[in-house]
Write a protein that holds these residues in place. Structure first.
Motif, short mmCIF file in Angstrom:
data_model
loop_
_atom_site.label_atom_id
_atom_site.label_comp_id
_atom_site.label_asym_id
_atom_site.label_seq_id
_atom_site.Cartn_x
_atom_site.Cartn_y
_atom_site.Cartn_z
N CYS A 241 0.85 -1.19 0.00
CA CYS A 241 0.00 0.00 0.00
C CYS A 241 0.88 1.24 0.00
CB CYS A 241 -0.88 0.06 1.24
SG CYS A 241 -1.74 -1.46 1.60
N SER A 242 2.03 1.10 0.70
CA SER A 242 2.89 2.25 0.92
C SER A 242 3.44 2.81 -0.39
CB SER A 242 4.03 1.86 1.85
OG SER A 242 4.54 0.60 1.45
N THR A 243 3.54 1.98 -1.40
CA THR A 243 4.08 2.44 -2.68
C THR A 243 3.36 3.66 -3.22
OG1 THR A 243 4.16 0.08 -3.05
CG2 THR A 243 4.98 1.49 -4.83
N CYS A 244 2.05 3.59 -3.21
CA CYS A 244 1.27 4.68 -3.82
C CYS A 244 0.71 5.66 -2.80
CB CYS A 244 0.09 4.12 -4.62
SG CYS A 244 0.59 2.95 -5.87
N HIS A 245 0.51 5.19 -1.55
CA HIS A 245 -0.25 6.02 -0.63
C HIS A 245 0.60 6.79 0.37
CE1 HIS A 245 -4.25 4.98 -1.94
NE2 HIS A 245 -3.91 3.71 -1.98
N ASN A 251 1.57 10.56 -7.77
CA ASN A 251 0.18 10.95 -7.97
C ASN A 251 -0.71 9.74 -8.20
OD1 ASN A 251 0.39 13.67 -7.67
ND2 ASN A 251 1.09 13.95 -9.78
N ARG A 252 -0.14 8.58 -7.99
CA ARG A 252 -0.93 7.40 -8.30
C ARG A 252 -2.08 7.20 -7.33
NH1 ARG A 252 3.76 3.08 -9.07
NH2 ARG A 252 4.65 4.41 -7.49
N GLY A 253 -1.84 7.45 -6.08
CA GLY A 253 -2.90 7.28 -5.09
C GLY A 253 -2.91 8.44 -4.13
N PRO A 254 -4.06 8.77 -3.58
CA PRO A 254 -4.14 9.87 -2.62
C PRO A 254 -3.36 9.55 -1.34
CG PRO A 254 -6.25 8.73 -2.78
CD PRO A 254 -5.36 8.13 -3.82
N ALA A 255 -2.70 10.56 -0.82
CA ALA A 255 -2.01 10.36 0.45
C ALA A 255 -3.04 10.18 1.55
CB ALA A 255 -1.12 11.56 0.74
N LEU A 256 -2.68 9.36 2.52
CA LEU A 256 -3.68 9.02 3.53
C LEU A 256 -3.54 9.86 4.80
CD1 LEU A 256 -3.59 5.16 3.13
CD2 LEU A 256 -5.08 6.81 2.03
N HIS A 257 -2.58 10.72 4.82
CA HIS A 257 -2.36 11.51 6.04
C HIS A 257 -3.56 12.38 6.31
CE1 HIS A 257 1.35 11.22 3.50
NE2 HIS A 257 1.55 10.33 4.45
N GLU A 321 0.47 10.35 10.44
CA GLU A 321 0.48 11.77 10.80
C GLU A 321 0.30 12.64 9.58
OE1 GLU A 321 3.28 13.09 13.64
OE2 GLU A 321 1.77 12.37 15.08
N PRO A 322 -0.22 13.85 9.75
CA PRO A 322 -0.51 14.73 8.62
C PRO A 322 0.72 15.11 7.79
CG PRO A 322 -1.44 15.57 10.66
CD PRO A 322 -0.64 14.38 11.01
N GLU A 323 0.40 15.66 6.66
CA GLU A 323 1.31 16.09 5.61
C GLU A 323 2.78 16.27 5.97
OE1 GLU A 323 0.73 16.47 2.45
OE2 GLU A 323 -1.44 16.16 2.46
N SER A 324 3.09 17.19 6.91
CA SER A 324 4.46 17.63 7.12
C SER A 324 5.45 16.49 7.15
CB SER A 324 4.53 18.44 8.41
OG SER A 324 4.05 17.63 9.47
N SER A 325 5.15 15.48 7.95
CA SER A 325 6.13 14.42 8.10
C SER A 325 6.17 13.53 6.86
CB SER A 325 5.80 13.56 9.32
OG SER A 325 4.50 13.04 9.18
N SER A 326 5.07 13.49 6.11
CA SER A 326 5.03 12.57 4.99
C SER A 326 5.98 13.00 3.88
CB SER A 326 3.60 12.49 4.44
OG SER A 326 3.34 13.65 3.70
N ARG A 327 6.23 14.32 3.80
CA ARG A 327 7.09 14.78 2.70
C ARG A 327 8.47 14.17 2.80
NH1 ARG A 327 4.71 19.98 3.44
NH2 ARG A 327 2.94 20.16 2.01
N GLU A 328 8.81 13.86 4.03
CA GLU A 328 10.12 13.25 4.19
C GLU A 328 10.04 11.77 3.90
OE1 GLU A 328 10.74 14.35 8.22
OE2 GLU A 328 10.09 16.36 7.66
#
Lengths: 350, 559
Positions: A241-245, A251-257, A321-328
């Motif tokens: 799941c982690s590949t796209c989400h 842009n393949r799958g919406p981020a889940l954060h 966790e929301p957006e901020s951490s996901s960018r990393e």
């Protein structure tokens, strides 16, 4: 009422009980509602039967060729016989609905448990991931919300002593909540006919003092279990799941954060709330409610994940966790604070 | 009567003695003979369904499931329900008493489509045959409600045979309903206005409406289950993407009105009995007639009260709870009007009246507990428990069967020309009443204590009440057995009934017992009066003839 009967008819209730134990916060309300309705019914019923017997005796036939009197017109009787049941039943409707809403709306601080029904057993999962079968151990004086689903046919989760019942339906989540007010053991039954062993599909609810419950949870008899969210995290990786989400640049799958509980704009133009049912459906049947701006790339996971795994996945998704951490490209898993003593397998990046 | 009945005359031609051959019965298009075909069929199924009930009560004497296996037990209650509902209760009053009486009561020589009427019985029998085949080849264990996905993907019993059987029987109901509607609209005697119709005809009219509008929905629902089982089409099965709760909506959209299909005709019978055995115009004729139609209409918009525990939204549950409670209003109107009819009446305590009074008492309990069940806060706890079982048996058995038996006792002399032994019939009415209450009242308490329905084995604390219930069932069984015996006895040894044994008003009591083949004696005029008009000279003369001067001296031609 129970105390009253016990006081004046000692021993009666042991042989011929009239009420199940009142062991939850709502039990007294439901019983009072039932008691008032029963008294009204008895009063109305007795009145009508007495009038009926009186008329049948008073106007009994005295000669074979006797006929009754002229037609009686009494519009007031008709009006009264419509008004009284209307007023009583609407009054009871309002009261009954109030009790129902209390039964349906869990308090915000309710502790979340999970239950699965399957032919013919109940599986319960504690917030820390501990599992029980046909035994459900809970703390007293704690609001508890159980989210349930079935792995086969429809079952129904029923605890008479708590006056709660909720059908457990395959393919969807239903919830029930209660707060036990007494310690002890109570029956938990299946109320919806579910096949051969329906009548044996029951368990025992054991209500412990809060500290005893904590001690029991941490007891030696249990192997260390993983929390649902950490099991879910492992699945999230192994099912890819982690590949796209997760990755921010895909842009393949919406981020889940931050997804759970938020509003989602669908490709169809509708908006839905991303609740558990939505998340579940989107894993099993991604095309059913496709998110706006995405193409239906994701394969279906129908039949590939069990209900328990689905529950774990959703539990994990809620901790992302929301957006901020996901960018990393890393994920932080929130510390589970409901069950001290069981540490959380924290979120590592990947 | 223009022709005085004298014993020396050759036997009068009746619909019975006109032709005794089996062929003439099986190919008859006479509504009265078709009523007999139904009476024999439904009695057979009643005995079978009762036998299953007996085994259920025997099993429940002990907490452990020790008499039969769980799978057998599940078949017993399923088959008890399927047979009693689809093959006994739904056709009982409409197809037997309705067939026999509606044409006569409105002054017609038959129903509008006599051949269709016979076809309906054959369709019913074909459906019954499918269900019997299912029983003979392994039975069915889904519960009479056929909830999916248990019935569609998990059951290994003869679900399809039963489903097809129920589907076919449904067409019999639809066609009979259609026949009655057209008959009541087009075949009435020129003087029989809508406002003069006996209330039994009004109730049958309302029932027929539900039959025609509601039955197709259950037929479609069953068809969908069949399609899903056979071709794997996703409709109800969540594993395929279907919705199991959708089935419950569709099923109850028919099956709740079906409750009124079963009870409304009994209401009609009770109206006839209360007026007839009080010899008085029924109190509030218009209100009783209108309340039947009102119940039929309301009955269509309350189905989701069977789904309060499925996770129905709070708003939907609230609406359906309120609508359900509104049914208390037309129902109360009926009970009050029936009771008040006795005021200043001439109340006889003949057997049919005992059944009618018994009906009032039992239906009252069934109705009041129905309103309790509609109360959301109570329903959650008692849903799917014995409380519900007790409630619907009070309505279906205490109501519908008491009504059917009362009606059968009332019109038996008309149907056969014979009286049954009075003492035995009164005894049976009392046994049924007492046995019924002992069987089902303890189940209200059992349900509140939390005993779920359809339980083969149960926790020990429920045993005492279950023993009461089983003991009551044995009394009830005797109460039901007796009429079978004395009715059969009366056919041969019963006293001749005469034209109007009860001294009641109605076109059926103006014609000989048993009626001639075309209902009304040729050349004799019938007098259409207002329903239950006991002040009419016709009935006064009729009654005065029974006492006082000898019959011949005051022989007055009818009409």
């Amino acid at each position: 009422m129970l105390e009253f009967i016990d006081k004046y008819l000692p021993g009666f209730l042991d042989n011929l009980p009239l009420l199940p134990p009142q062991a939850s916060t709502v039990a007294g309300d439901v019983d009072l509602l039932t008691l008032v309705w029963t008294l009204i019914s008895f009063a109305v019923g007795t009145l009508i039967v007495v009038v009926m017997i009186y008329l049948a005796v008073r106007y009994r036939r005295r000669a074979v060729n006797e006929v009754g009197g002229a037609e009686v017109h009494a519009p007031m009787v008709e009006i009264v016989s419509m008004l009284i049941p209307f007023i009583i039943s609407m009054g009871m409707f309002v009261w009954g609905t109030k009790v129902f809403v209390d039964l349906k709306r869990p308090p915000a601080d309710a502790v979340e448990y999970f239950a699965f029904g399957k032919q013919w057993m109940w599986k319960f999962q504690h917030p820390n991931g501990l599992r029980e079968i046909n035994n459900f151990t809970i703390p007293v004086d704690t609001p508890i919300k159980v989210t349930m689903t079935s792995e086969d046919v429809i079952h129904s989760f029923f605890i008479p002593a708590f006056r709660v019942k909720q059908d457990v339906v395959p393919g969807r989540y239903t919830t029930v909540w209660f707060e036990a007010t007494q310690t002890g053991q109570f029956r938990q039954l299946c109320a919806e006919y579910c096949g051969s062993e329906h009548s044996l599909m029951g368990g025992i609810v054991t209500v412990l003092e809060q500290d005893e419950y904590q001690a029991w949870l941490n007891g030696e008899q249990f192997e260390r279990t993983t929390t649902p969210s950490s099991s879910g995290e492992q699945l999230f990786t192994s099912l890819a799941c982690s590949t796209c989400h997760l990755s921010g640049d895909s842009n393949r799958g919406p981020a889940l954060h931050g997804l759970p509980g938020s509003e989602v704009q669908l490709a169809s133009g509708e908006t839905v709330i991303a609740d558990d049912a939505y998340l579940r459906e989107s894993i099993l049947e991604p095309r059913a409610k496709l998110r706006q701006g995405y193409v239906p790339l994701m394969p279906t996971f129908e039949g590939q994940v069990s209900e328990e795994q689905l529950h774990d996945l959703i539990a994990f998704i809620k901790t992302i966790e929301p957006e901020s951490s996901s960018r990393e490209g890393s994920v932080q898993v929130a510390e589970s604070n409901q069950t001290p003593g069981v540490s959380n397998a924290g979120g590592g990046g990947r | 009567m223009s022709t005085p009945a004298v014993a020396a005359q050759p036997p009068r031609e009746t619909y019975i003695n006109t032709d005794w051959s089996l062929r003439s019965w099986l190919l008859t298009i006479d509504h009265k003979r078709i009523a007999w075909l139904y009476l024999i069929s439904i009695s057979g199924f009643f005995v079978l369904g009762g036998f299953f009930a007996l085994l259920i009560r025997l099993e429940l004497l002990t907490p452990a499931g020790d008499l039969v296996s769980p799978d057998t037990y599940n078949r017993l209650f399923t088959q008890h329900g399927v047979i009693m509902i689809f093959l006994f209760l739904i056709p009982s009053i409409p197809a037997v008493l309705g067939n026999f009486l509606i044409p006569i009561q409105i002054g017609a020589i038959d129903v509008a489509f006599p051949k269709l009427n016979l076809a309906s019985w054959y369709i019913y029998s074909l459906g019954g045959l499918f269900i019997v085949i299912a029983l003979a080849t392994g039975g069915v264990d889904t519960g009479w409600t056929f909830y999916t996905p248990l019935s569609s993907t998990y059951a290994n019993s003869q679900v399809m045979w039963v489903a097809v059987g129920v589907f076919i029987v449904g067409f019999s109901s639809i066609l009979t309903g259609l026949n009655f509607l057209v008959t009541i609209h087009t075949m009435r005697h020129k003087d029989m206005t809508w406002g003069r119709l006996p209330l039994f005809v009004w109730a049958s009219y309302a029932t027929s409406l539900i039959n025609v509008l509601g039955t197709p929905v259950v037929a479609i629902t069953i068809l969908l289950v069949g399609v899903e089982r056979m071709f794997g089409l996703a409709i109800f099965d969540p594993a395929l993407g279907g919705d199991p709760v959708l089935f419950q909506h569709l099923f109850w959209f028919y099956s709740h009105p079906a409750v009124y299909i079963m009870i409304l005709p009994a209401f009609g019978v009770i109206s006839e009995l209360m007026a007839g055995f009080s010899r008085k115009r029924i109190f509030g004729y218009n209100f009783i007639a209108a309340s039947s139609v009102g119940i039929a209409v309301l009955g269509f918009i309350v189905w989701a009260h069977h789904l309060f525990t499925t996770g129905l939204s709070v708003y939907a549950a609230t609406v359906f709870s309120a609508l359900t409670m509104l049914i208390a209003v037309p129902t109360a109107v009926k009970i009050i009007n029936w009771t008040t009819t006795m005021y200043q009446g001439s109340v006889s305590w003949d057997t049919p009246m005992l059944y009618a009074l018994g009906f009032l008492g039992l239906f009252l309990v069934g109705g009041l507990t129905g309103v309790m069940l509609a109360t959301l806060g109570i329903d959650i706890h008692v849903h799917d428990t014995y409380f519900v079982v007790a409630h619907f048996h009070y309505v279906m058995v205490g109501g519908a069967i008491m009504g059917f038996l009362g009606g059968l006792h009332y019109w038996w002399p008309k149907m056969t020309g014979r009286m049954y032994p009075e003492t035995f019939s009164k005894l049976s009415a009392l046994l049924v009443f007492a046995g019924f209450n002992l069987t089902f009242f303890p189940q209200f308490i059992l349900g509140y204590l939390g005993m779920p329905r359809r339980y083969h084995a149960y926790p020990e604390e429920f045993q005492v009440l279950n023993i009461f219930s089983s003991a009551g069932a044995s009394i009830l069984g005797v109460g039901y057995l007796l009429p079978g015996l004395y009715f059969a006895y009366s056919l041969v040894f019963g006293e001749k009934a005469g034209r109007n044994p009860w001294g009641t008003v109605g076109l059926e009591w103006q014609i000989p017992s048993p009626p001639p083949p075309h209902n009304f004696v040729e050349g004799e005029e019938i007098v259409v009066t207002d329903a239950y008009d006991y002040e009419h000279d016709l009935i006064r003369d009729d009654l005065d003839r029974r006492v006082g001067p000898p019959r011949d001296a005051r022989e007055v031609p009818v009409g």
